[in-house]
Design an enzyme around this catalytic site. Structure first.
Site, PDB file in Angstrom:
ATOM      1  N   GLY A   1       5.895  -5.376 -17.111  1.00 31.82           N
ATOM      2  CA  GLY A   1       5.417  -5.821 -15.799  1.00 31.82           C
ATOM      3  C   GLY A   1       4.029  -5.310 -15.457  1.00 31.82           C
TER       4      GLY A   1
ATOM      5  N   HIS B   1       4.433   4.279   4.269  1.00 30.66           N
ATOM      6  CA  HIS B   1       3.175   5.025   4.066  1.00 30.66           C
ATOM      7  C   HIS B   1       2.662   5.674   5.353  1.00 30.66           C
ATOM      8  CE1 HIS B   1       3.377   3.018   0.308  1.00 30.66           C
ATOM      9  NE2 HIS B   1       2.936   1.873   0.725  1.00 30.66           N
TER      10      HIS B   1
ATOM     11  N   LYS C   1      -4.232  -6.021   7.647  1.00 25.66           N
ATOM     12  CA  LYS C   1      -4.937  -6.756   6.595  1.00 25.66           C
ATOM     13  C   LYS C   1      -6.119  -7.496   7.220  1.00 25.66           C
ATOM     14  CE  LYS C   1      -1.228  -7.511   3.305  1.00 25.66           C
ATOM     15  NZ  LYS C   1      -1.820  -6.576   2.320  1.00 25.66           N
TER      16      LYS C   1
ATOM     17  N   GLU D   1      -7.168  -2.687   5.490  1.00 29.34           N
ATOM     18  CA  GLU D   1      -7.466  -3.406   4.239  1.00 29.34           C
ATOM     19  C   GLU D   1      -8.353  -4.592   4.574  1.00 29.34           C
ATOM     20  OE1 GLU D   1      -3.796  -3.659   1.453  1.00 29.34           O
ATOM     21  OE2 GLU D   1      -3.070  -4.043   3.470  1.00 29.34           O
TER      22      GLU D   1
ATOM     23  N   ARG E   1      12.882  -8.128 -20.729  1.00 29.83           N
ATOM     24  CA  ARG E   1      13.737  -9.233 -21.192  1.00 29.83           C
ATOM     25  C   ARG E   1      13.199  -9.889 -22.446  1.00 29.83           C
ATOM     26  NH1 ARG E   1      14.273 -12.771 -15.967  1.00 29.83           N
ATOM     27  NH2 ARG E   1      12.163 -11.968 -15.863  1.00 29.83           N
TER      28      ARG E   1
ATOM     29  N   LYS F   1      -1.628  10.799  -3.415  1.00 27.63           N
ATOM     30  CA  LYS F   1      -3.092  10.907  -3.288  1.00 27.63           C
ATOM     31  C   LYS F   1      -3.478  12.367  -3.040  1.00 27.63           C
ATOM     32  CE  LYS F   1      -3.376   6.249  -1.355  1.00 27.63           C
ATOM     33  NZ  LYS F   1      -4.377   5.374  -1.929  1.00 27.63           N
TER      34      LYS F   1
ATOM     35  N   ASP G   1       6.376   7.205  -2.968  1.00 24.11           N
ATOM     36  CA  ASP G   1       5.519   6.599  -1.953  1.00 24.11           C
ATOM     37  C   ASP G   1       4.131   6.957  -2.431  1.00 24.11           C
ATOM     38  OD1 ASP G   1       3.749   6.405   0.301  1.00 24.11           O
ATOM     39  OD2 ASP G   1       5.530   6.151   1.539  1.00 24.11           O
ATOM     40  N   HIS G   2       3.404   5.997  -2.999  1.00 29.74           N
ATOM     41  CA  HIS G   2       2.202   6.410  -3.739  1.00 29.74           C
ATOM     42  C   HIS G   2       1.142   7.058  -2.850  1.00 29.74           C
ATOM     43  CE1 HIS G   2       0.885   2.305  -2.713  1.00 29.74           C
ATOM     44  NE2 HIS G   2      -0.326   2.814  -2.759  1.00 29.74           N
TER      45      HIS G   2
ATOM     46  N   ASP H   1      18.442  -7.082 -20.547  1.00 27.75           N
ATOM     47  CA  ASP H   1      18.532  -7.841 -19.302  1.00 27.75           C
ATOM     48  C   ASP H   1      19.375  -6.994 -18.357  1.00 27.75           C
ATOM     49  OD1 ASP H   1      18.494 -11.147 -18.404  1.00 27.75           O
ATOM     50  OD2 ASP H   1      19.622  -9.665 -17.252  1.00 27.75           O
TER      51      ASP H   1
END
Ligand code: NAD
Length: 490
Positions: free
Chosen positions: A13, A243, A343, A219, A44, A185, A180-181, A88
């Site tokens: 992915g 976040h 956004k 963003e 897969r 940081k 939680d990225h 799978d």
């Protein structure tokens, strides 16, 4: 570091390609991978080990923070750990095959069977994968096991609880690492220690002197290719519940002296528990819900949200949210926390601003100041990192005038590790400090739940804002009610 088999679901992915392999490569360069390390990628598609390794190599050459040098031997050593297995998620036989493969790698490399299962797949697969790991015996070897997953953890309070209950049938809480990225940081990781980090902060950091805290994640991009997901999620689920509330917790989880040994997770939980709940009916007074209309973002004309491909023309989904939150905590009492995220805003920036109260005798702002006479601590989290103190000082040449001053406390370091590097490194070491613990996730959803309901019942009006702006005017008005304003200048 203990020997580890890294079992990666979703190995073909986008997230694996853009983030996970580059993070592993940089950890490898830093000597932060376990000396005995095996990775089994799952997908897969039928792939040979060679093709898989070729894909991984392409990924690190394209996306790695540190460029892949022509040290073919080092790249070879890194890739040597990688194997591929077709799986799978719904097929039980595939898990047995996977178990055979893991066991044979563990024997070959004489690894203690410590297994880290990283689920880089859609959230609908979390539960069946965890159940199959349990049933197939993949998780019952004589070592540790860990599960790494990434948001969304549910889409509201009941579904999050339900998911967690199911995951807990296969993994205990201490075995679950929820990414939680934002917590990966580097600047975010420093937040909670910031008030203790320097005598100047210690002196400043009393609730009485802090007028407000504001957290912005803006963003410039629109919905991009994620229409199907985003139109059912919105800014509140995509950004705010996770976040933004994690950033609030990291900043608010400050400590009174004497409790320095209390774990960060415990303090974060206290911070989120202290959030004063809003009822569905109260939401309107404290929350602004917005959606971008057509406009111009950094010189480029763009369409409005409902004209985006894949978005329902009647959609009332939120692409912007601003909120005022109060903490019922002795330290933070009376200090509003303002959060906004959106956004298609004017610029890309994640920033925390702590605004200090005016001292007696400090000059009042004039019209030209545009409010800039305030004392601010600005923590830039991204895309640039930095901490600055801003204020005004009297100009000795012109006794009545004062000039803005700006003190850079930390210049932008060039070589900042990526969030995924920090987090994957921590998960390999078993350090859960910078992960979202269940209590935090549950309390965040509990706070957000009435707002979700208020949005669903249209109790909070949807305000349109021009793409490329700072969000709807109501967001400014929300702060003006308390005599505050957003600080977005750079
Ligand atoms: P993707 O669609 O690119 O990849 C999904 C992976 O899942 C593929 O490897 C695919 O083979 C595998 N998969 C799908 N169905 C499967 C099945 N039935 N059996 C086995 N494997 C199956 O998605 P992605 O962008 O890599 O995102 C993965 C997860 O990470 C998602 O939940 C996403 O929300 C989350 N995430 C992605 C990003 C990102 O930057 N791409 C960022 C944050 C979170």
């Amino acid at each position: 570091m203990e020997p580890t088999t890294f079992v990666l679901f979703g190995a073909t992915g986008d997230l694996a390609k853009r983030k996970i392999y580059p993070a592993l490569y940089n950890l490898f360069l830093d000597g932060k991978l376990p000396p005995s390390f095996a990775l089994i990628g799952l997908g897969r598609r039928e792939l040979s080990d060679e093709t898989f390794r070729g894909n991984v190599e392409r990924s690190i050459r394209t996306f790695s923070r540190r460029k892949v040098q022509d040290d073919a031997a080092a790249v070879e050593r890194f890739l040597d750990a990688f194997r591929y297995c077709v799986l799978d998620v719904g097929r039980k036989d595939d898990y047995r095959k996977l178990l055979d493969m893991i066991e044979s790698r563990e024997q070959e490399l004489r690894l203690t069977p410590n297994r880290l299962f990283y689920l880089s797949v859609g959230p609908e697969f979390f539960e069946p994968i965890a159940a199959n790991i349990q049933e197939s015996g993949l998780g019952s070897a004589d070592g540790w096991k860990r599960l790494v997953i990434e948001k969304p953890f549910g889409r509201d309070l009941p579904s999050a609880r339900d998911l967690n209950r199911k995951l807990n049938q296969a993994f205990a809480e201490h075995e679950i690492f929820r990414i939680d990225h934002y917590l990966g940081k580097p600047m975010v990781q420093k937040l909670e220690a910031l008030p203790r980090s320097h005598p100047a902060f210690q002196a400043l950091w009393t609730g009485r002197r802090i007028a407000s805290v504001q957290i912005t994640a803006a963003e410039t991009v629109g919905v991009e290719e994620r229409a199907g997901y985003y139109d059912h999620s919105g800014a509140i689920r995509d950004m705010f519940q996770n976040h933004m509330l994690q950033l609030l917790m990291m900043l608010a989880a400050h400590l009174p002296a004497g409790q320095a040994d209390e774990k960060a997770g415990v303090r974060k939980k206290k911070a989120v528990q202290a959030l004063r709940p809003l009822t569905k009916e109260e939401a309107k007074a404290h929350v602004v819900r917005g959606q971008y209309a057509a406009g111009t973002v950094q010189g480029t004309p763009v369409v409005g949200y409902t004209a985006e491909p894949g978005i329902d023309a009647e959609s009332a989904n939120d692409t912007f949210i601003a909120a005022r939150l109060l903490l019922d905590d002795p330290f933070w009492r009376g200090v509003p926390f303002y959060i906004r995220t959106g956004k298609r805003m004017s610029g890309k920036s994640t920033r925390i601003v702590v605004e200090f109260e005016r001292l007696p005798g400090q000059p009042l702002p004039t019209a030209e100041d545009e409010g800039a006479a305030h004392d601010l601590l600005v923590v830039d989290i991204g895309p640039e990192e930095g901490i600055t103190l801003r204020s005004k000082a009297n100009d000795p040449r012109r006794s009545a005038a004062s000039e803005p001053i700006r003190i850079d406390l930390q210049a932008n370091p060039d070589d900042v590790p990526e969030a995924y590097e920090n987090l994957i490194g921590d998960a390999l070491r078993g350090d859960a400090t910078f992960f979202a613990h269940w209590d935090e996730v549950e309390w965040s959803w509990a706070w957000v739940q009435p707002i979700l309901e208020a949005f669903a019942d249209n109790l909070v009006p949807l305000r349109l804002y021009a793409a490329g702006s700072e969000g709807p005017a109501e967001s400014d008005a929300l702060l003006a009610e308390n005599g505050h304003r957003w600080w977005s200048d750079s």
